[in-house]
Design an enzyme around this catalytic site. Structure first.
Site, short mmCIF file in Angstrom:
data_model
loop_
_atom_site.label_atom_id
_atom_site.label_comp_id
_atom_site.label_asym_id
_atom_site.label_seq_id
_atom_site.Cartn_x
_atom_site.Cartn_y
_atom_site.Cartn_z
N GLU A 20 67.20 45.46 40.27
CA GLU A 20 67.44 44.07 40.63
C GLU A 20 68.19 43.42 39.47
O GLU A 20 67.60 43.12 38.44
CB GLU A 20 66.12 43.35 40.90
CG GLU A 20 66.26 41.86 41.14
CD GLU A 20 64.93 41.12 41.10
OE1 GLU A 20 64.94 39.94 40.71
OE2 GLU A 20 63.90 41.73 41.44
N LYS A 27 58.81 38.24 47.53
CA LYS A 27 58.53 38.37 46.10
C LYS A 27 57.31 37.52 45.77
O LYS A 27 57.19 36.38 46.25
CB LYS A 27 59.74 37.90 45.30
CG LYS A 27 59.63 38.08 43.79
CD LYS A 27 60.87 37.51 43.12
CE LYS A 27 60.82 37.64 41.60
NZ LYS A 27 61.37 38.91 41.13
N ARG A 78 71.10 35.75 35.55
CA ARG A 78 70.70 34.98 34.38
C ARG A 78 71.80 34.97 33.32
O ARG A 78 71.63 34.40 32.24
CB ARG A 78 69.41 35.54 33.77
CG ARG A 78 68.23 35.52 34.73
CD ARG A 78 66.99 36.09 34.09
NE ARG A 78 65.93 36.29 35.06
CZ ARG A 78 64.75 36.82 34.79
NH1 ARG A 78 64.48 37.23 33.56
NH2 ARG A 78 63.84 36.97 35.73
#
Length: 219
Positions: free
Chosen positions: A49, A136, A53
């Site tokens: 994943e 998630k 960021r």
């Protein structure tokens, strides 16, 4: 609102079934993407994943998808613009730290698996409204850990969680053996610092150890 198709449900569940560990990866330099992906694969981890960021996230995804045998998704996707960039770069699934109705609609329209972040009954209900059932659970430990997962599983038995946040070598076994947990994630096996300093052997070593812990726990 459009609901996701059964095929996308199956893709998400199959992705997690094949990848009990989905590492959360932060890479600043796209030039490190391929070697980082190869280091994960060498340690037995075949999914990553890649998080939004950094400014280079889309380019990192584009580079890493070239690694044969590695499934690459985009994480920390908080808006449609990021989701579109991730898809254009070759990401095959999307993950968000929270629930975004706009990203959920985009994922549904584009027929791409999406795992929105959920830690409350309201967030889970919102995700279910859009047809998403593999979600998630973040931040996993800080949000109450497995007791909260157990409590949420009672009213939402159809939901499976990909848990990240506070999970590591000391507690991965108890998480991955919980029936409501589809996969676990984290960055301990591929830290931002190890990638930046090109410690590929270290990433492979930690990945191998993580895989072994999961295999032992599941036996």
């Amino acid at each position: 609102m459009a609901e996701v198709t059964t095929d996308i449900h199956a893709e998400a569940r199959n992705l997690c079934a094949a990848n009990p560990i989905i590492p959360v990866v932060v890479i600043d330099d796209p030039a490190h993407a391929v070697e980082a992906g190869k280091a994960l694969l060498a340690g037995g981890i075949a999914c990553a994943e890649l998080t939004f960021r950094t400014a280079a996230a889309a380019e990192v995804i584009k580079e890493m998808v070239a690694v044969e045998g590695l499934t690459v998704g985009a994480g920390t996707v908080v808006n449609v613009e990021q989701a579109r960039r991730a898809l254009d770069a070759g990401a095959t699934f999307l993950v968000s730290p929270g629930f975004s109705a706009a990203v959920a609609q985009f994922a549904s329209d584009e027929s791409i698996p999406y795992m929105p972040g959920t830690v409350t009954a309201s967030e889970i209900t919102a995700a279910l409204d859009y047809g998403f059932e593999t979600l998630k659970f973040f931040p996993a430990v800080a949000s109450g850990g497995l007791p909260v997962v157990k409590a949420l599983s009672a009213p939402f038995p159809q939901v499976k969680f990909v848990a990240t946040g506070g999970i590591g070598t000391k507690n991965i076994a108890e998480w991955i053996t919980n029936p409501a947990i589809a996969s676990v994630g984290g960055s301990w096996m591929i830290s931002r610092d190890d990638v930046a300093n090109q410690r590929w052997d270290q990433i492979t070593k930690l990945s191998t150890e993580a895989v072994a812990l999961v295999e032992k726990a599941r036996k």
